[in-house]
Design an enzyme around this catalytic site. Structure first.
Site, PDB file in Angstrom:
ATOM      1  N   THR A 177    -102.464 -76.808  62.589  1.00  0.00           N
ATOM      2  CA  THR A 177    -102.314 -75.690  63.526  1.00  0.00           C
ATOM      3  C   THR A 177    -100.869 -75.212  63.582  1.00  0.00           C
ATOM      4  OG1 THR A 177    -103.888 -76.940  64.836  1.00  0.00           O
ATOM      5  CG2 THR A 177    -102.958 -74.973  65.849  1.00  0.00           C
ATOM      6  N   ALA A 191     -81.294 -64.420  62.785  1.00  0.00           N
ATOM      7  CA  ALA A 191     -80.757 -65.472  61.918  1.00  0.00           C
ATOM      8  C   ALA A 191     -79.616 -64.946  61.052  1.00  0.00           C
ATOM      9  CB  ALA A 191     -81.864 -66.024  61.022  1.00  0.00           C
ATOM     10  N   ARG A 238    -102.455 -81.926  52.849  1.00  0.00           N
ATOM     11  CA  ARG A 238    -103.417 -82.838  52.236  1.00  0.00           C
ATOM     12  C   ARG A 238    -104.483 -82.104  51.436  1.00  0.00           C
ATOM     13  NH1 ARG A 238    -103.808 -87.008  56.907  1.00  0.00           N
ATOM     14  NH2 ARG A 238    -104.749 -85.225  57.920  1.00  0.00           N
ATOM     15  N   GLY A 257     -93.079 -78.268  73.694  1.00  0.00           N
ATOM     16  CA  GLY A 257     -93.523 -77.090  72.926  1.00  0.00           C
ATOM     17  C   GLY A 257     -92.549 -75.937  72.934  1.00  0.00           C
ATOM     18  N   ILE A 289     -90.981 -74.447  75.379  1.00  0.00           N
ATOM     19  CA  ILE A 289     -89.891 -74.443  76.368  1.00  0.00           C
ATOM     20  C   ILE A 289     -88.598 -74.868  75.678  1.00  0.00           C
ATOM     21  CG2 ILE A 289     -89.093 -75.383  78.556  1.00  0.00           C
ATOM     22  CD1 ILE A 289     -91.997 -76.248  79.111  1.00  0.00           C
ATOM     23  N   ASP A 308     -97.713 -90.360  74.415  1.00  0.00           N
ATOM     24  CA  ASP A 308     -97.110 -89.101  73.963  1.00  0.00           C
ATOM     25  C   ASP A 308     -96.007 -88.655  74.929  1.00  0.00           C
ATOM     26  OD1 ASP A 308     -97.203 -86.493  72.371  1.00  0.00           O
ATOM     27  OD2 ASP A 308     -97.640 -85.787  74.396  1.00  0.00           O
ATOM     28  N   LYS A 327     -91.732 -88.303  74.308  1.00  0.00           N
ATOM     29  CA  LYS A 327     -90.919 -87.137  74.677  1.00  0.00           C
ATOM     30  C   LYS A 327     -89.835 -87.528  75.688  1.00  0.00           C
ATOM     31  CE  LYS A 327     -94.890 -84.157  73.822  1.00  0.00           C
ATOM     32  NZ  LYS A 327     -96.099 -83.608  74.489  1.00  0.00           N
TER      33      LYS A 327
END
Lengths: 427, 427
Positions: free
Chosen positions: A14, A34, A46, A136, A138, A203, A207
């Site tokens: 994703t 940039a 994969r 994510g 933020i 998880d 973080k």
């Protein structure tokens, strides 16, 4: 405009597909910000044939992700494979060894091996960027490490796992039980088939370990994080929390005081009026408290293709512009880790007790023996001879004292189930 | 560690003294994060002898701030004088001409002369940093310009003036009138003796003009900002807002659509459930909406010595590290400004009308003639022959149509006061 920055993307799930989509759709914006175009030179995944909703035409394909590091047409390696070891680690280390900047969204890798990887990157002067690894979309890494860089931070805390926050929010709004809401979240794709990584707090702990390293300027130390998940939260406790003026959130909290650095992930009761109490559903939030800035909160989507791609490409823009920040912000803190037993705070206890005279006296006697001071006691309804809930809240005390008292309370004949313990946090 | 970065500070008011205090107190942190010590070489202020709570021992003193730009011992000029012209502008331009990076907290200067100053700075390759100019300690500039750089932003909005937010919050919480709360805020030092700059929305508009420039990548254009303040907000309207499920906030909102870029500061009704509705008191917040990241909100203290010094020193650390970002992020947008008359949205109207038959029919007839569709109508209580409030909310319509209708409504015999109009925003 300078020559394009060519990236190699490993992992086309994703997030990987989101990065390709973002670069295709916002190529003009990215190039302007940039100072040069950011193009995809090569990819690795994969499965080759799968439809990912983005074109791979004209991109070099590597079956082995590590080959991206050696591809002479790749300036920067973007690691979106995931997992704390295996090919992700091999690729990141190969890229750094080849002197190529790395952008990664891999919190597990950074939490577990980040100290060694960062040392390798800094030793070779290679940028290692990981905005997407925490919260994510933020800009939490940038916000802490650069935006609040002038502050001595006393605390960083956050809602760091959208799956847990969604489950807790839904339990509260709909008065439903954990297992029921988890099953629904899995059916909707909000929770994994094996949800333990999320709901057991791992998880969030990955973080938090990263945020703590940035906040206090020292290498990441995942093993020092105390971790509890949300499996044992019940609809009853959520209802009692509401009655007491709290909401239950899974928080990661890292603090720094005279004793050292503490880091813990567990369900918390936070006052309904606290800004973080209102961060609901899949949203994440990071709160930092600094000696000059006061309290700052950053809120937004903590996962998903779009937000994560936004963070990955922000890192690429920094690299394209030559904006470089030391991995842990500029290390300075050599404070010891404070174990959870030394934590001090207020507690919520909920017991299921046999409704008979003397039980409350036994429980409060044990708390008194542990020098734990009660703030409130609540026993709703009467059902002589049957099980009734008793809720107690305490003033600040030490975790070790509370655990010892809780063991004694749980051993009472009249206490029928494992007591529920939820820490109360003022944020 | 490299040689120290020596700064010259012009203006030793609250913020200037705060910067000196921060550098003294957090010198170790700043040096670690900047890669070298940041020291104060020289200062300039109007009054020499005043006690500012910080020592000026050993610092060169310049009576004329512009002399800081020429001081060979000053590497970076920090402009904290304020004001859109005069010595602040002269100093900033002299510093850029001398090739010295500038850090400023001066929103008025940037909003009014920012386009020319930025052109000068970019032409000479001199960093011009201004994190402290918008939303105090919140890393809003960095967040937008770097953190969300990969996004096409559709909207940026914020609570950008703490004085107004404090007044509106207090009016709501205590049911008091504007003039009363303003007088108290002045007595407490939360509002200036001449408060017009804050309460008429000018300060918020300066900040919004800067945010809009960053969000949409084009030079700042203060003249294109539509500005209204909070003087006409009444306790009655705040109470009606609550009844309708809204809170009244002074917002700055800049948007980008096919027609171009709009920028406006005015009181808004926002749904109570919107995250920005809960940002109360002196806190500020900035909300950005991007095509990949979704909605991100940054919240914190928007003013004061500590938060502003935090932002100033963050800019100094960026400069010490050589992290450079083009002033407007990398300009790309040449969209026209959309005038306020073309704004489309929902409206709240509150009329004081003579309570007699036919008045509502006259009012609603005028709205129908203007093709304005009503969403709700509320007339509380009866007082035949006397003034009663009538509240109307509309569906989305065009500002020009609403203003034309409002002129006709205000001219009705039975409408006894100037109608109150507050725009409803879904954020």
């Amino acid at each position: 405009m300078s020559k394009p920055l060519s990236i190699g993307v490993a992992g086309l799930g994703t997030v990987g597909a989101g990065v390709l989509k973002l670069l295709a759709q916002n190529g003009d914006i990215v190039a302007a910000r940039a100072g040069r175009p950011v193009t995809v030179g090569a990819v690795s995944a994969r499965t080759r044939g799968r439809d990912r909703g983005v074109t791979l035409d004209g991109l070099r394909w590597h079956d082995d992700p590590v080959a991206l590091a050696a591809d002479p047409g790749v300036d920067v390696v973007v690691e979106l494979i995931g997992g704390s070891g295996g090919p992700a680690r091999a690729l990141v280390e190969a890229a750094i060894a080849a002197g190529k900047p790395v952008v990664t969204a891999n919190k597990a890798l950074l939490a577990v091996h980040g100290a060694a990887i960062a040392e390798m990157a800094e030793g070779r002067g290679v940028p290692l960027a990981f905005e997407a690894a925490v919260a994510g979309g933020i800009p939490a890494i940038k916000g802490l490490r650069e935006g609040l860089a002038a502050n001595r931070l006393m605390r960083v805390a956050g809602i760091l796992n959208g799956t847990c926050n969604y489950i807790l929010t839904t339990m509260r709004e709909q008065g439903r039980e954990f297992g029921d809401v988890l099953a629904e979240a899995q059916a909707l794709g909000y929770a994994e088939a094996d949800p333990s990584f999320d709901i057991d707090g791992v998880d969030a702990a990955h973080k938090l370990a990263i945020l703590a390293a940035l906040a206090f300027g020292r290498p990441v130390d995942f093993d020092a994080v105390h971790v509890e998940g949300i499996r044992e939260i019940t609809a009853m406790d959520i209802a009692f929390a509401g009655e007491l003026g709290y909401r239950i959130k899974l928080l990661g909290i890292a603090g720094r005081d005279e004793a050292g650095i503490s880091a813990r992930v567990h369900p918390c009761m936070v006052p309904v009026a606290a800004p973080i109490a209102r961060v609901d559903g899949v949203f994440n939030a990071v709160v930092a408290e600094g000696d000059f800035v006061g309290r700052v909160m950053l809120e937004g989507r903590g996962a998903g293709a779009g937000p994560t791609a936004s963070a990955v490409v922000a890192d690429l823009i920094d690299i394209a512009r030559g904006r470089h920040t030391p991995v842990w912000g500029g290390a300075l803190d050599v404070a010891p880790a404070v174990p959870m037993e030394r934590h001090r705070g207020a507690y919520y206890l909920r017991l299921m007790v046999l409704d008979r005279p003397g039980v409350i006296a036994d429980v409060t006697g044990i708390l008194r023996d542990g020098a734990i001071s009660l703030e409130s006691m609540l026993q709703r309804g009467r059902a002589p001879g049957e099980a009734v809930p008793v809720v107690l809240t305490t003033h600040d005390c030490e975790e070790a004292a509370m655990r010892a008292a809780l063991d004694r309370i749980a051993a009472l004949d009249a206490v029928l189930e494992k007591p529920a313990l939820i820490r109360i946090e003022a944020l």
